[in-house]
Design a protein around this motif. Structure first.
Motif, PDB file in Angstrom:
ATOM      1  N   ARG A  59       3.805  16.339 -47.223  1.00 14.26           N
ATOM      2  CA  ARG A  59       3.458  15.444 -48.344  1.00 14.26           C
ATOM      3  C   ARG A  59       4.679  15.187 -49.218  1.00 14.26           C
ATOM      4  N   HIS A  60       5.418  16.243 -49.498  1.00 12.84           N
ATOM      5  CA  HIS A  60       6.592  16.109 -50.361  1.00 12.84           C
ATOM      6  C   HIS A  60       7.749  15.420 -49.637  1.00 12.84           C
ATOM      7  N   LEU A  61       7.864  15.642 -48.361  1.00 11.03           N
ATOM      8  CA  LEU A  61       8.906  14.974 -47.580  1.00 11.03           C
ATOM      9  C   LEU A  61       8.650  13.477 -47.478  1.00 11.03           C
ATOM     10  N   GLU A  62       7.390  13.120 -47.369  1.00 14.23           N
ATOM     11  CA  GLU A  62       7.033  11.735 -47.095  1.00 14.23           C
ATOM     12  C   GLU A  62       7.611  10.757 -48.118  1.00 14.23           C
ATOM     13  N   GLY A  63       7.567  11.121 -49.391  1.00 14.37           N
ATOM     14  CA  GLY A  63       8.101  10.232 -50.421  1.00 14.37           C
ATOM     15  C   GLY A  63       9.582   9.941 -50.224  1.00 14.37           C
ATOM     16  N   ILE A  64      10.332  10.946 -49.814  1.00 20.38           N
ATOM     17  CA  ILE A  64      11.769  10.767 -49.593  1.00 20.38           C
ATOM     18  C   ILE A  64      12.013  10.020 -48.285  1.00 20.38           C
ATOM     19  N   ILE A  65      11.315  10.411 -47.251  1.00 17.54           N
ATOM     20  CA  ILE A  65      11.540   9.828 -45.925  1.00 17.54           C
ATOM     21  C   ILE A  65      11.146   8.352 -45.890  1.00 17.54           C
ATOM     22  N   ALA A 109      13.693   5.604 -44.603  1.00 19.25           N
ATOM     23  CA  ALA A 109      13.344   4.878 -43.377  1.00 19.25           C
ATOM     24  C   ALA A 109      13.604   3.382 -43.505  1.00 19.25           C
ATOM     25  N   VAL A 110      13.576   2.855 -44.716  1.00 18.52           N
ATOM     26  CA  VAL A 110      13.813   1.425 -44.904  1.00 18.52           C
ATOM     27  C   VAL A 110      15.251   1.135 -45.332  1.00 18.52           C
ATOM     28  N   GLN A 111      16.036   2.173 -45.515  1.00 19.91           N
ATOM     29  CA  GLN A 111      17.437   1.996 -45.867  1.00 19.91           C
ATOM     30  C   GLN A 111      18.268   1.967 -44.587  1.00 19.91           C
ATOM     31  N   ASP A 112      19.532   1.670 -44.724  1.00 14.36           N
ATOM     32  CA  ASP A 112      20.420   1.552 -43.561  1.00 14.36           C
ATOM     33  C   ASP A 112      20.933   2.906 -43.092  1.00 14.36           C
ATOM     34  N   PHE A 113      20.021   3.783 -42.750  1.00 11.92           N
ATOM     35  CA  PHE A 113      20.380   5.096 -42.224  1.00 11.92           C
ATOM     36  C   PHE A 113      19.988   5.178 -40.760  1.00 11.92           C
ATOM     37  N   THR A 114      20.806   5.849 -39.982  1.00 10.66           N
ATOM     38  CA  THR A 114      20.389   6.188 -38.631  1.00 10.66           C
ATOM     39  C   THR A 114      19.351   7.305 -38.772  1.00 10.66           C
ATOM     40  N   PRO A 115      18.581   7.590 -37.732  1.00 10.21           N
ATOM     41  CA  PRO A 115      17.612   8.693 -37.842  1.00 10.21           C
ATOM     42  C   PRO A 115      18.265  10.015 -38.262  1.00 10.21           C
ATOM     43  N   SER A 116      19.412  10.338 -37.677  1.00  3.70           N
ATOM     44  CA  SER A 116      20.054  11.606 -38.037  1.00  3.70           C
ATOM     45  C   SER A 116      20.525  11.604 -39.492  1.00  3.70           C
ATOM     46  N   LEU A 174      12.502  19.207 -38.824  1.00  8.08           N
ATOM     47  CA  LEU A 174      11.682  18.675 -37.725  1.00  8.08           C
ATOM     48  C   LEU A 174      10.499  17.880 -38.266  1.00  8.08           C
ATOM     49  N   PHE A 175       9.867  18.380 -39.323  1.00 12.19           N
ATOM     50  CA  PHE A 175       8.784  17.621 -39.971  1.00 12.19           C
ATOM     51  C   PHE A 175       9.327  16.279 -40.456  1.00 12.19           C
ATOM     52  N   ALA A 176      10.518  16.318 -41.071  1.00  9.85           N
ATOM     53  CA  ALA A 176      11.131  15.096 -41.614  1.00  9.85           C
ATOM     54  C   ALA A 176      11.387  14.083 -40.505  1.00  9.85           C
ATOM     55  N   PHE A 177      11.840  14.558 -39.364  1.00 12.25           N
ATOM     56  CA  PHE A 177      12.103  13.639 -38.265  1.00 12.25           C
ATOM     57  C   PHE A 177      10.814  12.991 -37.768  1.00 12.25           C
ATOM     58  N   ASP A 178       9.748  13.780 -37.662  1.00 18.80           N
ATOM     59  CA  ASP A 178       8.452  13.218 -37.247  1.00 18.80           C
ATOM     60  C   ASP A 178       7.978  12.151 -38.232  1.00 18.80           C
ATOM     61  N   PHE A 216       9.866  10.433 -40.282  1.00 20.15           N
ATOM     62  CA  PHE A 216      10.780   9.298 -40.183  1.00 20.15           C
ATOM     63  C   PHE A 216      10.392   8.388 -39.009  1.00 20.15           C
ATOM     64  N   ALA A 217      10.118   8.981 -37.859  1.00 14.32           N
ATOM     65  CA  ALA A 217       9.750   8.185 -36.678  1.00 14.32           C
ATOM     66  C   ALA A 217       8.485   7.379 -36.952  1.00 14.32           C
ATOM     67  N   ARG A 218       7.516   8.008 -37.590  1.00 18.04           N
ATOM     68  CA  ARG A 218       6.265   7.313 -37.920  1.00 18.04           C
ATOM     69  C   ARG A 218       6.518   6.166 -38.904  1.00 18.04           C
ATOM     70  N   CYS A 219       7.353   6.404 -39.902  1.00 23.15           N
ATOM     71  CA  CYS A 219       7.667   5.365 -40.892  1.00 23.15           C
ATOM     72  C   CYS A 219       8.416   4.205 -40.251  1.00 23.15           C
ATOM     73  N   ARG A 220       9.375   4.494 -39.401  1.00 18.16           N
ATOM     74  CA  ARG A 220      10.114   3.421 -38.731  1.00 18.16           C
ATOM     75  C   ARG A 220       9.184   2.600 -37.839  1.00 18.16           C
ATOM     76  N   GLU A 221       8.244   3.257 -37.168  1.00 19.60           N
ATOM     77  CA  GLU A 221       7.273   2.523 -36.348  1.00 19.60           C
ATOM     78  C   GLU A 221       6.477   1.555 -37.216  1.00 19.60           C
ATOM     79  N   GLN A 222       6.088   2.003 -38.392  1.00 14.55           N
ATOM     80  CA  GLN A 222       5.345   1.139 -39.309  1.00 14.55           C
ATOM     81  C   GLN A 222       6.202  -0.039 -39.772  1.00 14.55           C
ATOM     82  N   VAL A 223       7.464   0.214 -40.073  1.00  8.54           N
ATOM     83  CA  VAL A 223       8.365  -0.859 -40.499  1.00  8.54           C
ATOM     84  C   VAL A 223       8.505  -1.890 -39.386  1.00  8.54           C
ATOM     85  N   TYR A 224       8.702  -1.433 -38.161  1.00  7.56           N
ATOM     86  CA  TYR A 224       8.852  -2.366 -37.037  1.00  7.56           C
ATOM     87  C   TYR A 224       7.562  -3.140 -36.785  1.00  7.56           C
TER      88      TYR A 224
END
Length: 172
Positions: free
Chosen positions: A70-76, A80-87, A129-133, A135-143
């Motif tokens: 929950r706390h990670l989600e706000g940051i991620i 996810a919408v900024q110009d960052f690579t996943p890493s 690892l939670f953050a990466f999961d 992030f992947a979900r957020c990027r899928e939503q953006v796409y």
């Protein structure tokens, strides 16, 4: 032992961690994120401040995965919408290890803390690892949003084209 040290230095660790995170942004963005503390004038800075403090508390208080996520989600969501690579987007989690070691100083090298510090590092790795999961979900939503918007735009153009090409009228 480590937990009490981390609690004692919590404020300075979180501040240092935030400083490391701000350094992942361009200098002018980092200055803005650090400047205004108003949550409405600086929502990204606010999300970083509140999210990192809550994640650190979660780590100190027995890491409940749901709470951490929950706390990670706000940051991620922001990263996810900024110009960052996943890493790059999730690398901020690992910066906590750097902040902890800097604040603990020589105590971090103590053999009496080695096992506890290794366990803490493993928890930070799990948070990453939670953050990466997330992030992947957020990027899928953006796409998905981008594809839907493109489909709507094409449909609008086709509708106009069909109306304009109709010999019975109804053109533009």
């Amino acid at each position: 032992m480590l937990k009490s040290l981390l609690n004692e230095k919590k404020s300075s660790i979180v501040d240092r961690w935030l400083g490391h995170i701000r350094a992942t942004y361009a200098p002018e963005t980092a200055a803005f994120l650090n400047g205004n503390k108003d949550r409405f004038a600086n929502p990204v800075g606010h999300a970083l401040r509140t999210g990192t403090a809550a994640i650190f508390d979660d780590l100190l208080n027995g890491m409940d995965p749901e709470a951490v996520c929950r706390h990670l989600e706000g940051i991620i969501k922001i990263r996810a919408v900024q110009d960052f690579t996943p890493s790059q987007a999730v690398s901020f989690v690992f910066l906590l290890k750097k902040a902890v070691r800097a604040e603990l100083g020589e105590e971090a090298e103590s053999s009496r803390l080695a096992a506890e510090l290794t366990e803490f590092d493993a928890q930070v790795d799990q948070v990453a690892l939670f953050a990466f999961d997330i992030f992947a979900r957020c990027r899928e939503q953006v796409y998905a949003l981008r594809v839907n918007e493109a489909n709507r735009s094409v449909a609008a153009v086709m509708k106009r084209f069909n109306c304009a090409g109709d010999p019975r009228g109804g053109g533009l």
